[in-house]
Design a protein around this motif. Structure first.
Motif, PDB file in Angstrom:
ATOM      1  N   ASP A 124       0.688  -1.667  -0.183  1.00 45.53           N
ATOM      2  CA  ASP A 124       0.155  -0.637  -0.088  1.00 45.53           C
ATOM      3  C   ASP A 124       0.954   1.271  -0.040  1.00 45.53           C
ATOM      4  N   VAL A 125       0.472   2.583  -1.136  1.00 49.04           N
ATOM      5  CA  VAL A 125       1.154   3.571  -0.819  1.00 49.04           C
ATOM      6  C   VAL A 125       0.266   4.944  -0.571  1.00 49.04           C
ATOM      7  N   TRP A 126       0.438   5.226   0.891  1.00 51.19           N
ATOM      8  CA  TRP A 126      -0.786   6.075   1.818  1.00 51.19           C
ATOM      9  C   TRP A 126      -0.143   7.814   1.261  1.00 51.19           C
ATOM     10  N   SER A 127      -1.489   8.359   0.982  1.00 54.13           N
ATOM     11  CA  SER A 127      -0.705   9.911   1.354  1.00 54.13           C
ATOM     12  C   SER A 127      -0.090  10.836   2.885  1.00 54.13           C
ATOM     13  N   GLU A 128      -0.409  10.099   3.611  1.00 53.73           N
ATOM     14  CA  GLU A 128      -0.108  10.955   4.820  1.00 53.73           C
ATOM     15  C   GLU A 128       0.980  10.717   5.905  1.00 53.73           C
ATOM     16  N   LEU A 129       1.834  10.979   6.035  1.00 54.09           N
ATOM     17  CA  LEU A 129       2.547  10.358   7.063  1.00 54.09           C
ATOM     18  C   LEU A 129       2.490  10.818   8.435  1.00 54.09           C
ATOM     19  N   SER A 130       2.935  10.061   9.550  1.00 53.26           N
ATOM     20  CA  SER A 130       2.253  10.188  10.398  1.00 53.26           C
ATOM     21  C   SER A 130       3.182  11.050  10.796  1.00 53.26           C
ATOM     22  N   VAL A 131       2.123  11.734  12.220  1.00 53.06           N
ATOM     23  CA  VAL A 131       2.497  13.000  13.024  1.00 53.06           C
ATOM     24  C   VAL A 131       3.928  12.906  14.076  1.00 53.06           C
ATOM     25  N   GLU A 132       3.878  11.801  13.829  1.00 53.84           N
ATOM     26  CA  GLU A 132       4.967  11.274  14.845  1.00 53.84           C
ATOM     27  C   GLU A 132       6.210  11.470  14.717  1.00 53.84           C
ATOM     28  N   GLN A 135       7.075  14.988  13.040  1.00 49.87           N
ATOM     29  CA  GLN A 135       7.648  16.494  14.308  1.00 49.87           C
ATOM     30  C   GLN A 135       8.578  15.071  14.424  1.00 49.87           C
ATOM     31  N   LYS A 136       8.865  13.982  14.264  1.00 52.82           N
ATOM     32  CA  LYS A 136      10.776  13.602  14.259  1.00 52.82           C
ATOM     33  C   LYS A 136      11.860  14.146  13.228  1.00 52.82           C
ATOM     34  N   TYR A 137      11.212  13.755  12.312  1.00 52.67           N
ATOM     35  CA  TYR A 137      12.329  14.939  10.717  1.00 52.67           C
ATOM     36  C   TYR A 137      11.847  15.844  10.713  1.00 52.67           C
ATOM     37  N   ASN A 138      11.419  16.586  11.559  1.00 49.88           N
ATOM     38  CA  ASN A 138      10.522  18.571  11.126  1.00 49.88           C
ATOM     39  C   ASN A 138      10.599  18.252   9.323  1.00 49.88           C
TER      40      ASN A 138
END
Length: 140
Positions: A124-132, A135-138
């Protein structure tokens, strides 16, 4: 309760030809080949901040499975940063001849499409990066 586990270190994927499939991951998804053993029985890839080990398996052995309610499920879901990135990746993969599904609305935030490796494993390829992760990678 805090988790005692820090992260998922490695995902193992069954493939018939680790050399061929590692080349597919490197060429199409930007993976980095870390190791290919002399007998071509396994390959280690770095992809999307994750280690993947491609293990030589019998033909027809797949990492996908079917659930009672949702149908086909994937061993993992790759994330991109937004719908524009999803559309661009789908287009690039189609131009490379990768088996790519249509962009879908599955009733949750973002959109998805499915890609298939040379052995028939689907991801699966999803258009949403996780919030965490953002934040971790700015990442905005």
């Amino acid at each position: 309760m805090s988790s005692k586990l820090v992260r998922v270190g490695t995902i193992y994927l069954p493939v018939t030809n680790p050399r061929r499939t590692s080349e597919w991951f490197c060429t199409n998804l930007g993976a980095e080949l870390i190791h290919l053993d002399e007998g071509n029985n396994h390959a280690i890839l770095n992809l999307a901040h994750q280690s993947f080990i491609l293990i030589q398996s019998e033909k027809g052995t797949l990492a996908n499975f079917h659930t009672i309610n949702d149908g086909l499920m994937f061993p993992c879901s790759f994330e991109v940063n937004g719908i524009e990135a999803l559309i661009q990746l789908q287009k690039e993969l189609q131009e490379k001849g990768v088996s790519v599904g249509e962009i879908e609305d599955r009733g949750h935030p973002g959109r998805n499409f499915i890609i298939t490796d040379p052995d028939g494993n689907k991801y699966d390829v999803w258009s949403e990066l996780s919030v965490e992760f953002k934040q971790k990678y700015n990442i905005n």
